[in-house]
Design a protein around this motif. Structure first.
Motif, PDB file in Angstrom:
ATOM      1  N   ASN A  29     -11.331   1.320   2.505  1.00  0.00           N
ATOM      2  CA  ASN A  29     -10.942   2.527   2.150  1.00  0.00           C
ATOM      3  C   ASN A  29      -9.654   2.310   2.607  1.00  0.00           C
ATOM      4  O   ASN A  29      -9.310   2.955   3.562  1.00  0.00           O
ATOM      5  N   PRO A  30      -9.032   1.654   2.360  1.00  0.00           N
ATOM      6  CA  PRO A  30      -6.760   2.380   2.606  1.00  0.00           C
ATOM      7  C   PRO A  30      -6.328   2.954   2.379  1.00  0.00           C
ATOM      8  O   PRO A  30      -6.722   3.642   1.049  1.00  0.00           O
ATOM      9  N   THR A  31      -5.611   3.287   2.965  1.00  0.00           N
ATOM     10  CA  THR A  31      -4.359   4.579   2.264  1.00  0.00           C
ATOM     11  C   THR A  31      -4.203   4.268   1.542  1.00  0.00           C
ATOM     12  O   THR A  31      -3.856   2.760   1.258  1.00  0.00           O
ATOM     13  N   THR A  85      -0.664   3.903   1.456  1.00  0.00           N
ATOM     14  CA  THR A  85       0.455   2.856   2.052  1.00  0.00           C
ATOM     15  C   THR A  85      -0.251   2.132   2.537  1.00  0.00           C
ATOM     16  O   THR A  85       0.889   0.413   2.405  1.00  0.00           O
ATOM     17  N   GLU A  86      -1.268   1.391   2.914  1.00  0.00           N
ATOM     18  CA  GLU A  86      -2.476   0.097   3.239  1.00  0.00           C
ATOM     19  C   GLU A  86      -2.291  -0.471   2.432  1.00  0.00           C
ATOM     20  O   GLU A  86      -1.943  -1.533   2.426  1.00  0.00           O
ATOM     21  N   LEU A  87      -2.770   0.554   1.116  1.00  0.00           N
ATOM     22  CA  LEU A  87      -3.037  -0.709  -0.009  1.00  0.00           C
ATOM     23  C   LEU A  87      -1.236  -1.205  -0.623  1.00  0.00           C
ATOM     24  O   LEU A  87      -1.262  -2.284  -1.322  1.00  0.00           O
ATOM     25  N   GLN A  88      -0.509  -0.810  -0.747  1.00  0.00           N
ATOM     26  CA  GLN A  88       0.875  -0.960  -0.875  1.00  0.00           C
ATOM     27  C   GLN A  88       0.981  -1.696  -0.461  1.00  0.00           C
ATOM     28  O   GLN A  88       1.604  -3.325  -0.667  1.00  0.00           O
ATOM     29  N   ASP A  89       0.679  -1.822   0.940  1.00  0.00           N
ATOM     30  CA  ASP A  89       1.388  -3.210   2.141  1.00  0.00           C
ATOM     31  C   ASP A  89       0.339  -4.298   2.020  1.00  0.00           C
ATOM     32  O   ASP A  89       0.768  -5.406   1.579  1.00  0.00           O
ATOM     33  N   TYR A  90      -0.985  -4.270   0.989  1.00  0.00           N
ATOM     34  CA  TYR A  90      -1.649  -5.567   1.358  1.00  0.00           C
ATOM     35  C   TYR A  90      -1.436  -6.389  -0.624  1.00  0.00           C
ATOM     36  O   TYR A  90      -1.057  -6.787   0.022  1.00  0.00           O
ATOM     37  N   LEU A  91      -1.382  -5.578  -1.632  1.00  0.00           N
ATOM     38  CA  LEU A  91      -0.596  -6.330  -2.247  1.00  0.00           C
ATOM     39  C   LEU A  91       0.788  -6.833  -2.087  1.00  0.00           C
ATOM     40  O   LEU A  91       1.220  -7.775  -2.303  1.00  0.00           O
ATOM     41  N   SER A  92       2.698  -5.944  -1.812  1.00  0.00           N
ATOM     42  CA  SER A  92       2.976  -6.949  -1.576  1.00  0.00           C
ATOM     43  C   SER A  92       2.833  -8.254  -0.681  1.00  0.00           C
ATOM     44  O   SER A  92       3.872  -8.874  -0.958  1.00  0.00           O
ATOM     45  N   ASN A  93       2.705  -7.951   0.494  1.00  0.00           N
ATOM     46  CA  ASN A  93       2.000  -8.722   1.014  1.00  0.00           C
ATOM     47  C   ASN A  93       1.202 -10.481   0.417  1.00  0.00           C
ATOM     48  O   ASN A  93       1.407 -11.337   0.958  1.00  0.00           O
ATOM     49  N   GLU A  94       0.427 -10.168  -0.349  1.00  0.00           N
ATOM     50  CA  GLU A  94      -0.391 -10.928  -1.345  1.00  0.00           C
ATOM     51  C   GLU A  94       0.240 -11.504  -2.190  1.00  0.00           C
ATOM     52  O   GLU A  94      -0.762 -12.647  -2.803  1.00  0.00           O
ATOM     53  N   THR A  95       1.296 -10.999  -2.783  1.00  0.00           N
ATOM     54  CA  THR A  95       1.932 -11.282  -3.838  1.00  0.00           C
ATOM     55  C   THR A  95       1.624 -13.100  -4.525  1.00  0.00           C
ATOM     56  O   THR A  95       1.652 -13.694  -5.476  1.00  0.00           O
ATOM     57  N   ASN A 138      -1.341   3.359  -8.229  1.00  0.00           N
ATOM     58  CA  ASN A 138      -2.929   3.970  -8.506  1.00  0.00           C
ATOM     59  C   ASN A 138      -3.792   3.157  -8.271  1.00  0.00           C
ATOM     60  O   ASN A 138      -4.218   2.082  -8.886  1.00  0.00           O
ATOM     61  N   PRO A 139      -4.194   3.797  -7.205  1.00  0.00           N
ATOM     62  CA  PRO A 139      -5.581   2.563  -6.567  1.00  0.00           C
ATOM     63  C   PRO A 139      -6.452   2.777  -7.028  1.00  0.00           C
ATOM     64  O   PRO A 139      -7.685   1.776  -7.131  1.00  0.00           O
ATOM     65  N   GLU A 140      -6.991   4.204  -8.229  1.00  0.00           N
ATOM     66  CA  GLU A 140      -8.549   4.328  -9.070  1.00  0.00           C
ATOM     67  C   GLU A 140      -8.648   2.966  -9.618  1.00  0.00           C
ATOM     68  O   GLU A 140      -8.761   2.323 -10.249  1.00  0.00           O
TER      69      GLU A 140
END
Length: 213
Positions: free
Chosen positions: A27-29, A31-41, A115-117
């Motif tokens: 259940n990330p916000t 911002t949290e999802l964007q940070d996750y995707l950026s860090n994991e690329t 687009n989190p969905e």
């Protein structure tokens, strides 16, 4: 070579999926999802590249195991060996498709970040494909477990372990909806995953020992 290949493939699997790869937070916000995707690329690029090496190891393992169970001793084992080879082919094909979907997702990281969905849709799709992967490797294990038993080229306990995996894998496929929604049937895929990894590791070590002797 088959035994060595599967040991290498398992080592790659463990390093990639347990050590390097991180799953998204619950259940990330945005911002949290964007940070996750950026860090994991960068990490996911490595993970998905090395997965192809693991798939090649599966192919070598299946070829070596077919030779071991169907060609070294007499017995009506070829049919079961072919089932194992077909299971390996479907398993690798499904794995390549799953890997491709995840790679495609991260190639469009800007789209996913906003687009989190869409991200969660693709994430749940990969869970469906992973369950299908477990079902397909059950066919590989079924074929070679029975072939090894009938040709007496595999210990009985490995055949039993393989059949336990097959039962759990088939039940995972039947109750896939419950698994995707984190329902009660997740126990089946957990058992199938653990017994499958144990079977691959034990058969790989057994092949190495028998080859050395």
């Amino acid at each position: 070579m088959g035994g060595l290949a599967i040991i290498v493939g398992l080592a790659i699997h463990i390093v990639l999926n347990i050590v390097l790869k991180e799953f998204p937070p619950e259940n990330p916000t945005l911002t949290e999802l964007q940070d996750y995707l950026s860090n994991e690329t960068g990490t996911w690029a490595i993970v998905h590249g090395f997965r192809y090496v693991a798939f090649a190891c599966i192919v070598l393992f299946a070829g070596g195991l077919f030779t071991r169970t169907c060609c070294t001793r007499p017995g009506q084992t070829t049919g079961w060996g072919v089932v194992g080879l077909l299971g390996a082919a479907i398993f690798v094909t499904n794995g390549v498709i799953t890997n491709g979907i995840e790679m495609l997702a991260f190639l469009n990281i800007d789209l996913l970040s906003n687009n989190p969905e869409l991200f969660w849709l693709l994430f749940r799709l990969t869970r469906v494909l992973f369950t299908a992967e477990v079902v397909t490797w059950s066919f590989l294990i079924l074929g070679f477990s029975i072939a090894g038993w009938r040709s007496m080229t595999m210990p009985m306990w490995l055949t039993v372990l393989g059949l336990i995996n097959v039962a759990a894998g088939m039940l995972s496929g039947v109750f896939i909806v419950s698994i995707v929604t984190d329902g009660w049937a997740t126990i089946f895929i957990e058992v199938a995953s653990l017994t499958g990894l144990a079977w691959f590791a034990c058969v790989g070590v057994y092949m190495l020992i028998r080859g050395a002797s």
